[in-house]
Design a protein around this motif. Structure first.
Motif, PDB file in Angstrom:
ATOM      1  N   ILE A  29      49.746-108.622 -28.540  1.00  0.00           N
ATOM      2  CA  ILE A  29      50.900-109.320 -27.988  1.00  0.00           C
ATOM      3  C   ILE A  29      51.987-109.470 -29.056  1.00  0.00           C
ATOM      4  N   ALA A  30      51.532-109.835 -30.270  1.00  0.00           N
ATOM      5  CA  ALA A  30      52.491-110.013 -31.358  1.00  0.00           C
ATOM      6  C   ALA A  30      53.221-108.705 -31.625  1.00  0.00           C
TER       7      ALA A  30
ATOM      8  N   SER B 147      69.262-109.938 -17.777  1.00  0.00           N
ATOM      9  CA  SER B 147      67.947-110.577 -17.897  1.00  0.00           C
ATOM     10  C   SER B 147      67.198-110.471 -16.571  1.00  0.00           C
TER      11      SER B 147
ATOM     12  N   VAL C  33      59.411-105.176 -28.771  1.00  0.00           N
ATOM     13  CA  VAL C  33      60.426-105.447 -27.749  1.00  0.00           C
ATOM     14  C   VAL C  33      61.669-106.057 -28.384  1.00  0.00           C
ATOM     15  N   THR C  34      61.410-107.032 -29.286  1.00  0.00           N
ATOM     16  CA  THR C  34      62.540-107.683 -29.959  1.00  0.00           C
ATOM     17  C   THR C  34      63.358-106.662 -30.736  1.00  0.00           C
TER      18      THR C  34
ATOM     19  N   LEU D 262      53.625-106.226 -29.560  1.00  0.00           N
ATOM     20  CA  LEU D 262      54.465-105.921 -28.412  1.00  0.00           C
ATOM     21  C   LEU D 262      55.766-106.707 -28.488  1.00  0.00           C
ATOM     22  N   LEU D 263      55.631-108.003 -28.802  1.00  0.00           N
ATOM     23  CA  LEU D 263      56.796-108.871 -28.918  1.00  0.00           C
ATOM     24  C   LEU D 263      57.746-108.335 -29.982  1.00  0.00           C
ATOM     25  N   PHE D 264      57.127-107.968 -31.104  1.00  0.00           N
ATOM     26  CA  PHE D 264      57.907-107.435 -32.215  1.00  0.00           C
ATOM     27  C   PHE D 264      58.658-106.184 -31.772  1.00  0.00           C
TER      28      PHE D 264
END
Lengths: 261, 199
Positions: free
Chosen positions: A186-187, A211, A193-194, A189-191
């Motif tokens: 998840i981390a 959004s 995506v960001t 993925l978040l990274f």
């Protein structure tokens, strides 16, 4: 001595009877989704009901969803088992019923409980450990945020293919276990995506951020009535709520797991 | 001619009615008896399921070097006691069911003690995936035991009510049907699962 023992036995029977009558057990309804806490919106209710009725028609596996503000002071798995057994969820000959029961948070009790109970016939496909993992991975994170609908949908996304035999525990553990791995994933993925968003937005400014979050949250309102039936295009096989043919007399042996949120 | 025939007809009719009734009662008791046997098989099933988890639990807690010896010994003793207390399914008398229950309940409390002590005093062990998985399985098994015990009691209740109640009790005693034992709930009967595995 023997008379005394008899008296004791009688007393035990009498008290257990009193307890039995005090147990919370709602009357069977003719629906697969029963929200006694009035948490789900009408469109969510319809959506779930249609999905479960279709699944029942397609595979004969019956999944009952119960959301309740009270358990009558009883343990959640005991209540779920009792409901499954007394309502007869699942087919009698296959015992392929399943109960998802959620005790919602209330003002008196600031925590909620959730349990998945399997009928005898589903104990093999969904062992207790598997149920526990589904609760921990798919349900509790959403329930803790008050997202009851998403919790149920995510659980169904796993349970339905498993009940059909298209997916199993081995694949599941590959996909979701272990929690550390999951967090890293998840981390990451978040990274990613960001990073993507930053790169993207810096490339074409002025395009306006579109959004796409919280689409259904605002969605529930308009569909208040029963008749407005918003079950979307695909599900034409069942004629709405009339499609549910009733509970099949399945039995439950207490298999399953529970969790708290 | 007529006068002598009438009493004979009456007697024959009475005998026939009694015969039908006895057969009827007998069949009912056989059916109930079978249901009790079936329920008992399920009870043994779930208890066996728990027995199968015991070695796993022992292996898990033994990994902890300074694990409390008396707790471990409690499980081992209770397990061997259960192993010795076998019940003949055709003789589910009150005594044999009681003895069986006592042995199983002893194992119950030994297991729940081990779980509780682990959670309280050995947090690192309690946090391992292996131990938590074991907890889930034990919890599910205790739940199944509660259900099957209740089912068994229900079946015995139906059977015993025929055996005990007049006038069927007459036939039952002539045909040799004996009353069967129940699982009795200890104090705090409303919650048979005294093993609380919340984590």
């Amino acid at each position: 001595m023997s008379a005394f023992r008899k008296l004791l036995l009688l007393l035990a029977c009498a008290t257990s009877f009193v307890h039995a009558s005090a147990q919370w057990s709602p009357e069977p309804t003719s629906r697969l989704v029963n929200d006694y806490s009035s948490i789900l919106t009408q469109s969510q209710l319809n959506e779930l009901e249609t999905r479960l009725v279709n699944f029942d028609n397609e595979t004969s596996n019956q999944i009952l969803v119960v959301i309740t503000p009270t358990l009558g002071g009883d343990e959640i798995k005991a209540v779920g088992q009792r409901i499954g057994q007394s309502w007869g969820v699942g087919q009698k000959e296959y015992a392929n019923g399943l109960v998802i029961i959620i005790k919602s948070k209330t003002q008196q009790e600031p925590y909620g409980d959730v349990a998945i109970l399997t009928g005898y016939g589903l104990e093999g496909a969904l062992p207790d450990l598997f149920c526990k993992k589904i609760i921990d991975n798919q349900m509790v994170p959403h329930l803790a945020e008050g997202e009851y609908y998403e919790a149920i949908v995510e659980a169904l996304n796993i349970i339905e293919p498993v009940a059909k035999g298209e997916y199993d525990y081995a694949h599941y553990t590959d996909d979701y276990d272990d929690s550390e791995y999951g967090i890293f994933a998840i981390a990451f993925l978040l990274f990613a995506v960001t990073a993507f968003i930053i790169v993207w937005s810096s490339k074409n400014r002025g395009g306006g951020g579109t959004s796409s979050g919280s689409s259904w949250g605002a969605y529930g309102g308009p569909y208040g009535g029963w008749t407005s039936g918003d079950w979307s295009s695909g599900s034409s096989s069942s004629g709405g709520f009339g499609g549910f043919g009733g509970f099949g007399g399945g039995s439950f042996g207490g298999g399953g797991a529970s969790g708290r949120f | 001619m007529k006068k002598t025939l009438l009493p004979i007809v009456i007697v024959l009719a009475v005998v026939a009615v009694i015969g039908v009734w006895v057969t009827n009662v007998n069949n009912r008791m056989v059916t109930y008896d079978e249901q009790v046997s079936k329920a008992w098989a399920q009870v043994e099933n779930v208890y066996k399921r728990r027995m199968d988890l015991v070695p796993q639990l022992i292996a898990t807690v033994q990994g902890e070097a300074d694990y409390e010896r008396s707790t471990l010994q409690g499980i081992v003793n209770a397990r061997s006691h259960v192993g010795q207390t076998q019940v003949d399914p055709s003789n589910l008398s009150e005594e044999s069911v009681k003895a069986y229950q006592e042995a199983q309940d002893q194992l119950s409390s030994a297991l729940s003690r081990a779980i509780n002590i682990t959670v309280e005093r050995y947090p690192t062990l309690a946090a391992t995936q292996g131990f938590r998985d074991l907890q889930v399985q034990l919890e599910g098994t205790e739940n199944r035991i509660a259900v099957e015990r209740a089912n068994f009691n229900e079946a015995v209740n139906a059977y015993n009510s025929v055996v005990r109640r007049f006038p069927t009790s007459l036939i039952a005693s002539i045909l040799g049907f004996e009353r069967k034992g129940y699982f009795t709930a200890p104090a705090g009967a409303e919650n048979p699962v005294d093993v609380k595995f919340e984590f």
